[in-house]
Design a protein around this motif. Structure first.
Motif, PDB file in Angstrom:
ATOM      1  N   PHE A   1      41.452  40.619  33.657  1.00  0.00           N
ATOM      2  CA  PHE A   1      42.145  40.217  35.032  1.00  0.00           C
ATOM      3  C   PHE A   1      43.148  39.312  34.546  1.00  0.00           C
ATOM      4  O   PHE A   1      43.050  38.537  33.272  1.00  0.00           O
ATOM      5  N   PHE A   2      44.330  38.947  35.411  1.00  0.00           N
ATOM      6  CA  PHE A   2      45.005  37.817  35.399  1.00  0.00           C
ATOM      7  C   PHE A   2      45.131  37.412  36.957  1.00  0.00           C
ATOM      8  O   PHE A   2      45.152  38.292  37.788  1.00  0.00           O
ATOM      9  N   LEU A   3      45.658  36.299  37.063  1.00  0.00           N
ATOM     10  CA  LEU A   3      45.818  35.977  38.530  1.00  0.00           C
ATOM     11  C   LEU A   3      47.369  35.299  38.993  1.00  0.00           C
ATOM     12  O   LEU A   3      47.996  35.008  37.985  1.00  0.00           O
ATOM     13  N   ASP A   4      47.513  35.652  40.143  1.00  0.00           N
ATOM     14  CA  ASP A   4      48.969  35.223  40.607  1.00  0.00           C
ATOM     15  C   ASP A   4      49.012  33.845  40.827  1.00  0.00           C
ATOM     16  O   ASP A   4      47.979  33.346  40.996  1.00  0.00           O
TER      17      ASP A   4
ATOM     18  N   GLU B   1      45.237  25.064  44.987  1.00  0.00           N
ATOM     19  CA  GLU B   1      44.651  24.634  43.525  1.00  0.00           C
ATOM     20  C   GLU B   1      43.217  24.882  43.557  1.00  0.00           C
ATOM     21  O   GLU B   1      42.532  25.545  42.753  1.00  0.00           O
TER      22      GLU B   1
ATOM     23  N   PRO C   1      48.986  31.168  43.673  1.00  0.00           N
ATOM     24  CA  PRO C   1      48.544  31.239  45.006  1.00  0.00           C
ATOM     25  C   PRO C   1      49.368  31.060  46.189  1.00  0.00           C
ATOM     26  O   PRO C   1      50.553  30.510  46.033  1.00  0.00           O
TER      27      PRO C   1
ATOM     28  N   THR D   1      33.215  24.301  42.136  1.00  0.00           N
ATOM     29  CA  THR D   1      34.742  23.943  42.213  1.00  0.00           C
ATOM     30  C   THR D   1      34.876  22.481  43.151  1.00  0.00           C
ATOM     31  O   THR D   1      35.330  21.482  42.837  1.00  0.00           O
TER      32      THR D   1
ATOM     33  N   LEU E   1      35.321  34.573  35.862  1.00  0.00           N
ATOM     34  CA  LEU E   1      34.682  34.498  34.368  1.00  0.00           C
ATOM     35  C   LEU E   1      33.441  34.554  34.648  1.00  0.00           C
ATOM     36  O   LEU E   1      32.580  35.043  33.774  1.00  0.00           O
TER      37      LEU E   1
ATOM     38  N   GLY F   1      39.151  31.680  39.470  1.00  0.00           N
ATOM     39  CA  GLY F   1      39.078  32.042  37.908  1.00  0.00           C
ATOM     40  C   GLY F   1      37.773  31.807  37.510  1.00  0.00           C
ATOM     41  O   GLY F   1      37.339  32.637  36.822  1.00  0.00           O
ATOM     42  N   LYS F   2      37.175  30.765  38.272  1.00  0.00           N
ATOM     43  CA  LYS F   2      35.685  30.431  37.655  1.00  0.00           C
ATOM     44  C   LYS F   2      34.994  31.758  38.197  1.00  0.00           C
ATOM     45  O   LYS F   2      34.001  32.247  37.406  1.00  0.00           O
TER      46      LYS F   2
ATOM     47  N   ASN G   1      42.839  28.901  43.389  1.00  0.00           N
ATOM     48  CA  ASN G   1      42.892  29.371  42.072  1.00  0.00           C
ATOM     49  C   ASN G   1      41.990  29.017  41.124  1.00  0.00           C
ATOM     50  O   ASN G   1      41.383  29.841  40.339  1.00  0.00           O
ATOM     51  N   THR G   2      41.356  27.719  41.195  1.00  0.00           N
ATOM     52  CA  THR G   2      40.271  27.179  40.361  1.00  0.00           C
ATOM     53  C   THR G   2      38.837  28.130  40.696  1.00  0.00           C
ATOM     54  O   THR G   2      38.264  28.554  39.783  1.00  0.00           O
TER      55      THR G   2
END
Lengths: 155, 127
Positions: free
Chosen positions: A117-120, A97, A122, A22, A108, A104-105, A100-101
């Motif tokens: 999964f899902f993210l809220d 950000e 931040p 990232t 995955l 997610g990375k 968050n990035t």
């Protein structure tokens, strides 16, 4: 409790790799492992900020990035090519950000091991947050001098 | 001139997306920014757009809901949409695909990935 399919050492390694990718991709920063708890050895005068994203999944519940304010400002300057808005929220938005990035990375990168999964959105703040019970911690050094901590909250 | 709406709650993410789009063939586009799905819908209703690039996780109207509303709108249905997200589980990806998104890109994005996605939407786009 984590199942055998979510080994703590693997999680630490994947956290580190997610942060490295990232920061290298977004800010051209160099990220190296740190085994010396540097974040807790720096001067108490150093301002620290954090961002945390809630992860809704069966086994993992949050990812948190903790870093010096000075590094966050440097990263924002780099990503905005020296034209970062002079607004109080810019540095926090930048760290949010990035968190968050990388979260997610990271998720995955686990493939199906962590389940769906899902993210809220931040949240961010100042200071060094306490570690939750069973947290997985990965530490690194960015641009040779800045200690950074990534923490994974587990269910 | 093409008109591109970028929806993301992070100002940094919007700037990053815009820069990637500019250097991958849309340097002369008009960019309009929105910080959530509701704002994006307002911008899309004001003037026709050629492309929407949206995040999934946003406060209020999120990316999935935004796509549902676009798909249900006779005027907006058919608008090319790129979803750029940190999340995007299999269920969400399946729904987004069924709603007709042109592409789903995982953060962190890079110019080659954006260029590849744009080539399917604007074949005349040149980097």
């Amino acid at each position: 409790m984590m199942s055998e399919t979510l080994n703590k050492d693997e999680l630490k390694e994947e956290l580190f790799e997610s942060l490295r990718d990232t920061l290298e991709t977004m800010a051209f920063a160099e990220v190296l492992p740190d085994n010396n708890d540097s974040l807790f050895q720096i001067s108490q005068d150093t301002e620290i900020i954090w961002s945390r994203v809630a992860i809704h999944s069966e086994k993992l519940k949050s990812a948190e990035l903790v870093l010096p304010l000075e590094l966050a400002q440097d990263l924002a300057d780099t990503m905005y090519a020296g034209m970062a808005p002079e607004e109080a929220g810019t540095v926090f938005d930048t760290v949010a950000e990035l968190t968050n990035t990388l979260a997610g990375k990271f998720m995955l990168s686990l493939g199906g091991k962590a389940g769906d999964f899902f993210l809220d959105v931040p949240e961010s703040g100042e200071g060094v947050p306490a570690l939750g019970e069973g947290a997985v911690v990965s530490q690194c050094v960015v641009d040779e001098i800045h200690p950074v901590r990534i923490t994974l909250g587990v269910s | 001139m093409r008109r591109v709406v970028i929806a993301d709650d992070s100002a940094l993410a919007r700037m990053f997306l815009r820069r990637c789009l500019e250097i991958t063939g849309l340097s002369d586009a008009e960019f309009v920014e929105a910080s959530n799905g509701e704002e994006a819908l307002e911008r899309l209703k004001e003037l026709p757009a050629d492309l929407l690039v949206t995040d999934l996780t946003m406060p209020g109207v999120n990316g999935i809901e935004l796509m549902r509303r676009i798909a249900a709108s006779p005027r907006l249905n058919g608008l090319p949409v790129l979803v750029v997200t940190s999340a995007g589980n299999e269920q969400q990806r399946a729904e987004l695909t069924s709603l007709g998104v042109a592409g789903i890109l995982s953060k962190p994005i890079s110019p080659p990935v954006v260029a590849d996605a744009l080539s399917g939407i604007f074949p005349d786009c040149e980097v």
